[in-house]
Design an enzyme around this catalytic site. Structure first.
Site, PDB file in Angstrom:
ATOM      1  N   LYS A  10       0.831  -1.213   0.000  1.00  0.00           N
ATOM      2  CA  LYS A  10       0.000   0.000   0.000  1.00  0.00           C
ATOM      3  C   LYS A  10       0.866   1.264   0.000  1.00  0.00           C
ATOM      4  O   LYS A  10       2.085   1.200   0.227  1.00  0.00           O
ATOM      5  CB  LYS A  10      -0.924  -0.051   1.214  1.00  0.00           C
ATOM      6  CG  LYS A  10      -1.895  -1.243   1.183  1.00  0.00           C
ATOM      7  CD  LYS A  10      -2.864  -1.180   2.337  1.00  0.00           C
ATOM      8  CE  LYS A  10      -3.832  -2.344   2.287  1.00  0.00           C
ATOM      9  NZ  LYS A  10      -4.867  -2.232   3.337  1.00  0.00           N
ATOM     10  N   TYR A  50     -12.212  -2.012  -3.822  1.00  0.00           N
ATOM     11  CA  TYR A  50     -12.743  -2.150  -2.460  1.00  0.00           C
ATOM     12  C   TYR A  50     -14.273  -2.008  -2.413  1.00  0.00           C
ATOM     13  O   TYR A  50     -14.823  -1.687  -1.356  1.00  0.00           O
ATOM     14  CB  TYR A  50     -12.080  -1.135  -1.534  1.00  0.00           C
ATOM     15  CG  TYR A  50     -10.688  -1.542  -1.076  1.00  0.00           C
ATOM     16  CD1 TYR A  50     -10.480  -2.717  -0.353  1.00  0.00           C
ATOM     17  CD2 TYR A  50      -9.575  -0.751  -1.336  1.00  0.00           C
ATOM     18  CE1 TYR A  50      -9.224  -3.091   0.084  1.00  0.00           C
ATOM     19  CE2 TYR A  50      -8.301  -1.118  -0.905  1.00  0.00           C
ATOM     20  CZ  TYR A  50      -8.139  -2.287  -0.191  1.00  0.00           C
ATOM     21  OH  TYR A  50      -6.892  -2.664   0.252  1.00  0.00           O
ATOM     22  N   ARG A  86      -1.886 -14.580   4.550  1.00  0.00           N
ATOM     23  CA  ARG A  86      -2.641 -13.894   5.619  1.00  0.00           C
ATOM     24  C   ARG A  86      -1.953 -14.094   6.964  1.00  0.00           C
ATOM     25  O   ARG A  86      -1.940 -13.202   7.799  1.00  0.00           O
ATOM     26  CB  ARG A  86      -4.084 -14.387   5.652  1.00  0.00           C
ATOM     27  CG  ARG A  86      -4.738 -14.238   4.300  1.00  0.00           C
ATOM     28  CD  ARG A  86      -5.837 -13.330   4.092  1.00  0.00           C
ATOM     29  NE  ARG A  86      -6.745 -12.944   5.096  1.00  0.00           N
ATOM     30  CZ  ARG A  86      -7.448 -11.804   5.000  1.00  0.00           C
ATOM     31  NH1 ARG A  86      -7.250 -10.979   3.988  1.00  0.00           N
ATOM     32  NH2 ARG A  86      -8.318 -11.487   5.914  1.00  0.00           N
ATOM     33  N   ASN A 113      -2.007  -0.007   6.941  1.00  0.00           N
ATOM     34  CA  ASN A 113      -1.533  -1.317   7.423  1.00  0.00           C
ATOM     35  C   ASN A 113      -0.651  -2.057   6.400  1.00  0.00           C
ATOM     36  O   ASN A 113      -0.602  -3.282   6.360  1.00  0.00           O
ATOM     37  CB  ASN A 113      -2.713  -2.177   7.904  1.00  0.00           C
ATOM     38  CG  ASN A 113      -3.661  -2.551   6.790  1.00  0.00           C
ATOM     39  OD1 ASN A 113      -3.495  -2.126   5.639  1.00  0.00           O
ATOM     40  ND2 ASN A 113      -4.648  -3.364   7.089  1.00  0.00           N
ATOM     41  N   HIS A 116      -2.101  -5.503   1.574  1.00  0.00           N
ATOM     42  CA  HIS A 116      -3.378  -6.190   1.413  1.00  0.00           C
ATOM     43  C   HIS A 116      -3.097  -7.603   0.919  1.00  0.00           C
ATOM     44  O   HIS A 116      -2.174  -7.815   0.129  1.00  0.00           O
ATOM     45  CB  HIS A 116      -4.250  -5.473   0.372  1.00  0.00           C
ATOM     46  CG  HIS A 116      -5.405  -6.305  -0.103  1.00  0.00           C
ATOM     47  ND1 HIS A 116      -6.585  -6.382   0.590  1.00  0.00           N
ATOM     48  CD2 HIS A 116      -5.533  -7.120  -1.181  1.00  0.00           C
ATOM     49  CE1 HIS A 116      -7.406  -7.214  -0.051  1.00  0.00           C
ATOM     50  NE2 HIS A 116      -6.788  -7.673  -1.130  1.00  0.00           N
ATOM     51  N   GLU A 127      -9.150 -10.902  -7.761  1.00  0.00           N
ATOM     52  CA  GLU A 127      -8.257  -9.760  -7.525  1.00  0.00           C
ATOM     53  C   GLU A 127      -7.036  -9.798  -8.451  1.00  0.00           C
ATOM     54  O   GLU A 127      -6.553  -8.750  -8.894  1.00  0.00           O
ATOM     55  CB  GLU A 127      -7.848  -9.727  -6.047  1.00  0.00           C
ATOM     56  CG  GLU A 127      -9.039  -9.407  -5.149  1.00  0.00           C
ATOM     57  CD  GLU A 127      -8.692  -9.307  -3.675  1.00  0.00           C
ATOM     58  OE1 GLU A 127      -7.513  -9.506  -3.296  1.00  0.00           O
ATOM     59  OE2 GLU A 127      -9.612  -9.029  -2.890  1.00  0.00           O
TER      60      GLU A 127
HETATM   61  P1  CMP Z   1      -7.261  -4.717   3.520  1.00  0.00           P
HETATM   62  O1  CMP Z   1      -6.793  -6.059   3.925  1.00  0.00           O
HETATM   63  O2  CMP Z   1      -6.669  -4.080   2.344  1.00  0.00           O
HETATM   64  O3  CMP Z   1      -8.857  -4.764   3.331  1.00  0.00           O
HETATM   65  C1  CMP Z   1      -9.694  -3.668   3.519  1.00  0.00           C
HETATM   66  C2  CMP Z   1      -8.988  -2.501   4.116  1.00  0.00           C
HETATM   67  O4  CMP Z   1      -9.819  -1.551   4.747  1.00  0.00           O
HETATM   68  C3  CMP Z   1      -8.082  -2.979   5.256  1.00  0.00           C
HETATM   69  O5  CMP Z   1      -7.015  -3.705   4.757  1.00  0.00           O
HETATM   70  C4  CMP Z   1      -7.745  -1.668   5.917  1.00  0.00           C
HETATM   71  O6  CMP Z   1      -6.739  -0.929   5.232  1.00  0.00           O
HETATM   72  C5  CMP Z   1      -9.077  -0.949   5.797  1.00  0.00           C
HETATM   73  N1  CMP Z   1      -9.859  -1.118   7.027  1.00  0.00           N
HETATM   74  C6  CMP Z   1     -10.476  -2.218   7.477  1.00  0.00           C
HETATM   75  N2  CMP Z   1     -11.114  -1.980   8.633  1.00  0.00           N
HETATM   76  C7  CMP Z   1     -10.899  -0.675   8.906  1.00  0.00           C
HETATM   77  C8  CMP Z   1     -11.300   0.167   9.971  1.00  0.00           C
HETATM   78  N3  CMP Z   1     -12.062  -0.291  10.966  1.00  0.00           N
HETATM   79  N4  CMP Z   1     -10.885   1.454   9.950  1.00  0.00           N
HETATM   80  C9  CMP Z   1     -10.135   1.908   8.924  1.00  0.00           C
HETATM   81  N5  CMP Z   1      -9.721   1.150   7.884  1.00  0.00           N
HETATM   82  C10 CMP Z   1     -10.091  -0.133   7.881  1.00  0.00           C
END
Ligand code: CMP
Length: 142
Positions: A10, A50, A86, A113, A116, A127
């Site tokens: 990311k 998303y 994961r 984070n 993904h 995907e």
């Molecule tokens: P990802 O695994 O890319 O899948 C969806 C993304 O949404 C997740 O990682 C985070 O970056 C974001 N995300 C999921 N839950 C939250 C949350 N509660 N608050 C903010 N961002 C979130």
């Protein structure tokens, strides 16, 4: 059996110059890189990727974050690739992630984070097809 999955490094990962470290970790964990490219997501592309989260409160911020800088998308191959990736990256919330996972080590928040990973074999196929052509996913196999 060998499986494939999709990872996205990311914008926070690229901005903080952690891409090399994270890719090295994925290789060390046994993943083969089948295809990889750096792209700048548009609002349309990030929003579509998303779309499943469209009704969530964090959706608009997530799209904004995913478009703030370049990302690197990777198609990865390994036995049990979906589940194992994961495990390596850890929980969405770094506070909940296990020690030694990529998100525990580097992620700043639930949103920022680092990486993904597809959550199922079915979504991995969807995907990968979202970012890579069939040619890109097959030409490096020979
Ligand atoms: P990802 O695994 O890319 O899948 C969806 C993304 O949404 C997740 O990682 C985070 O970056 C974001 N995300 C999921 N839950 C939250 C949350 N509660 N608050 C903010 N961002 C979130």
């Amino acid at each position: 059996m060998k499986e494939r999955t999709l990872a996205i490094l990311k914008p926070d990962c690229i901005k903080r110059k952690l891409a090399g470290e994270v890719i090295s970790r994925l290789i060390a964990e046994g993943f083969d890189i089948i295809a990889m490219k750096m792209i700048k997501l548009t609002r349309e592309t990030a929003g579509a990727f998303y779309a499943v989260h469209k009704e969530r409160s964090f959706y608009d911020d997530l799209v904004k974050f995913m478009t703030e800088y370049r990302v690197v998308v990777l198609a990865l191959e390994k036995e049990n690739a979906v589940v194992d990736l994961r495990k390596v990256i850890g929980a969405t919330d770094p506070a909940m992630a296990d020690e030694g996972t990529v998100r525990k080590m580097f992620a700043e928040s639930k949103q920022r984070n680092i990486i993904h990973a597809s959550d199922s074999i079915e979504n991995a196929a969807i995907e990968m097809a979202f970012f890579f052509s069939t040619k890109e996913l097959t030409e490096n196999n020979s």
